[in-house]
Write a protein that holds these residues in place. Structure first.
Motif, PDB file in Angstrom:
ATOM      1  N   LEU A  68     -35.653 -96.212 -30.885  1.00  0.00           N
ATOM      2  CA  LEU A  68     -36.569 -97.284 -30.522  1.00  0.00           C
ATOM      3  C   LEU A  68     -37.390 -97.444 -31.654  1.00  0.00           C
ATOM      4  CD1 LEU A  68     -37.577 -96.510 -26.965  1.00  0.00           C
ATOM      5  CD2 LEU A  68     -35.767 -98.191 -27.647  1.00  0.00           C
ATOM      6  N   GLY A  69     -37.586 -98.759 -31.892  1.00  0.00           N
ATOM      7  CA  GLY A  69     -38.183 -99.117 -33.271  1.00  0.00           C
ATOM      8  C   GLY A  69     -39.730 -98.867 -33.120  1.00  0.00           C
ATOM      9  N   SER A  70     -40.344 -98.509 -31.703  1.00  0.00           N
ATOM     10  CA  SER A  70     -41.566 -98.195 -31.626  1.00  0.00           C
ATOM     11  C   SER A  70     -41.965 -97.011 -31.660  1.00  0.00           C
ATOM     12  CB  SER A  70     -41.908 -98.727 -30.166  1.00  0.00           C
ATOM     13  OG  SER A  70     -41.145 -98.149 -29.172  1.00  0.00           O
ATOM     14  N   ALA A  71     -40.835 -96.082 -31.995  1.00  0.00           N
ATOM     15  CA  ALA A  71     -41.021 -94.537 -32.170  1.00  0.00           C
ATOM     16  C   ALA A  71     -41.555 -94.258 -33.779  1.00  0.00           C
ATOM     17  CB  ALA A  71     -39.848 -93.693 -31.737  1.00  0.00           C
ATOM     18  N   LEU A  72     -42.605 -93.332 -33.832  1.00  0.00           N
ATOM     19  CA  LEU A  72     -43.000 -92.868 -35.315  1.00  0.00           C
ATOM     20  C   LEU A  72     -41.861 -91.840 -35.657  1.00  0.00           C
ATOM     21  CD1 LEU A  72     -46.659 -92.038 -34.321  1.00  0.00           C
ATOM     22  CD2 LEU A  72     -45.839 -93.811 -35.781  1.00  0.00           C
ATOM     23  N   HIS A  73     -41.599 -92.264 -36.966  1.00  0.00           N
ATOM     24  CA  HIS A  73     -40.669 -91.174 -37.687  1.00  0.00           C
ATOM     25  C   HIS A  73     -40.873 -91.728 -39.079  1.00  0.00           C
ATOM     26  CE1 HIS A  73     -38.928 -95.321 -38.044  1.00  0.00           C
ATOM     27  NE2 HIS A  73     -38.152 -94.884 -38.896  1.00  0.00           N
TER      28      HIS A  73
END
Length: 289
Positions: free
Chosen positions: A208-213
């Motif tokens: 998901l685009g909301s996940a930190l990476h």
């Protein structure tokens, strides 16, 4: 350790993404990965000869236009049926009743392509800062830790397909499971919060685009090759304006599904050009008004 689900198990993959923010998909034919590597080899070699890229992205080389340059990436990997099932579970937009009297009741639109590129992390390439991909849309995140994940809260997703084995040593993506539930104020506080996305060719990381990476540092003597595709909701502006690059002759060689995902075929409401699909507008333009 990050969890995995086979391509034949989209429901399991969806469950894991809701809980962790991302999942490693397995079951892509190795021949497809080898073909994508070959498709991008020439373009990537030319880009790597431009040493200004080393400074621009700290040893990370980006080669865009992957969607058009690699038929295999476009038609077989990105458009793989269950990959699209999973993505659209999270990014499909459906009108509530009576939200727009000019539209058909329950009008529904699937995700579209936001961009696609091949990334080579050179030996000595530095790690990226942890970030959320949806920051390009200035997305604000409220905590969902008490409520659980809310379908509809994400506007983008990313698919990372390794061209080589990815490890902590050669710069595998760093990922924070569960961070898709965090508000913007929360950040990882201990090293154990951040896992590396170790993969082999034939696997892919969908998140998901909301996940930190963030991309890791490459401490080896070989480049880490990663093919990436990004998706957004139908009403969100894509990151990459690839429209300016591809002409009618190129796009007409793509499948209708590929044209639709890239925005050349629409639902005749959003994304039109002179009241027609962009692919039809390109054809009209080429023949003259």
């Amino acid at each position: 350790m990050l969890r995995r689900a086979h391509l034949s198990q989209p429901d399991e993959a969806i469950k894991i993404i809701k809980e962790d923010g991302g999942v490693i998909l397995t079951g892509f034919p190795i021949e497809q990965i080898e073909q994508v590597n070959q498709d991008m080899k020439s373009s990537l070699m030319q880009r790597c000869q431009d040493r200004t890229w080393d400074a621009r992205y700290h040893g990370r080389i980006y080669c865009g236009l992957l969607y058009g340059l690699s038929k295999t990436m476009r038609e077989d990997i990105i458009l793989q049926e269950n990959v699209q099932v999973i993505i659209n579970h999270f990014l499909r937009t459906t009108n509530p009743p009576f939200v727009d009297l000019n539209s058909q009741p329950g009008r529904s639109t699937n995700a579209i392509l936001s961009g696609a590129n091949t990334i080579a992390t050179r030996p000595g390439g530095k790690a990226q800062a942890l970030h959320r991909d949806d920051s390009i849309w200035q997305q604000v995140h409220s905590s969902q830790e008490d409520t659980g994940y809310r379908i509809g809260s994400d506007i983008g997703m990313s698919l990372l397909v390794p061209g080589v084995k990815t490890t902590r040593e050669n710069g595998a993506t760093m990922f924070v499971p569960g961070s898709h539930l965090w508000g913007d104020q929360r950040q990882p506080t201990i090293p154990e919060d951040v896992l590396t996305v170790d993969m082999v060719p034939g696997e892919a990381f969908l998140f998901l685009g909301s996940a930190l990476h963030g991309g890791g540092a490459n401490a080896t003597n070989a480049e880490r090759i990663l093919h990436s595709a990004f998706f957004c909701r139908s009403w969100v502006r894509p990151e990459s304006n690839d429209f300016v690059w591809w002409d009618k002759n190129a796009v007409q060689k793509w499948s209708i599904d590929a044209q639709r995902l890239a925005g050349y075929v629409t639902d005749k409401m959003l994304g039109i050009c002179d009241d027609m699909d962009p692919i039809d507008a390109l054809t009209k333009k080429s023949t003259g008004y």
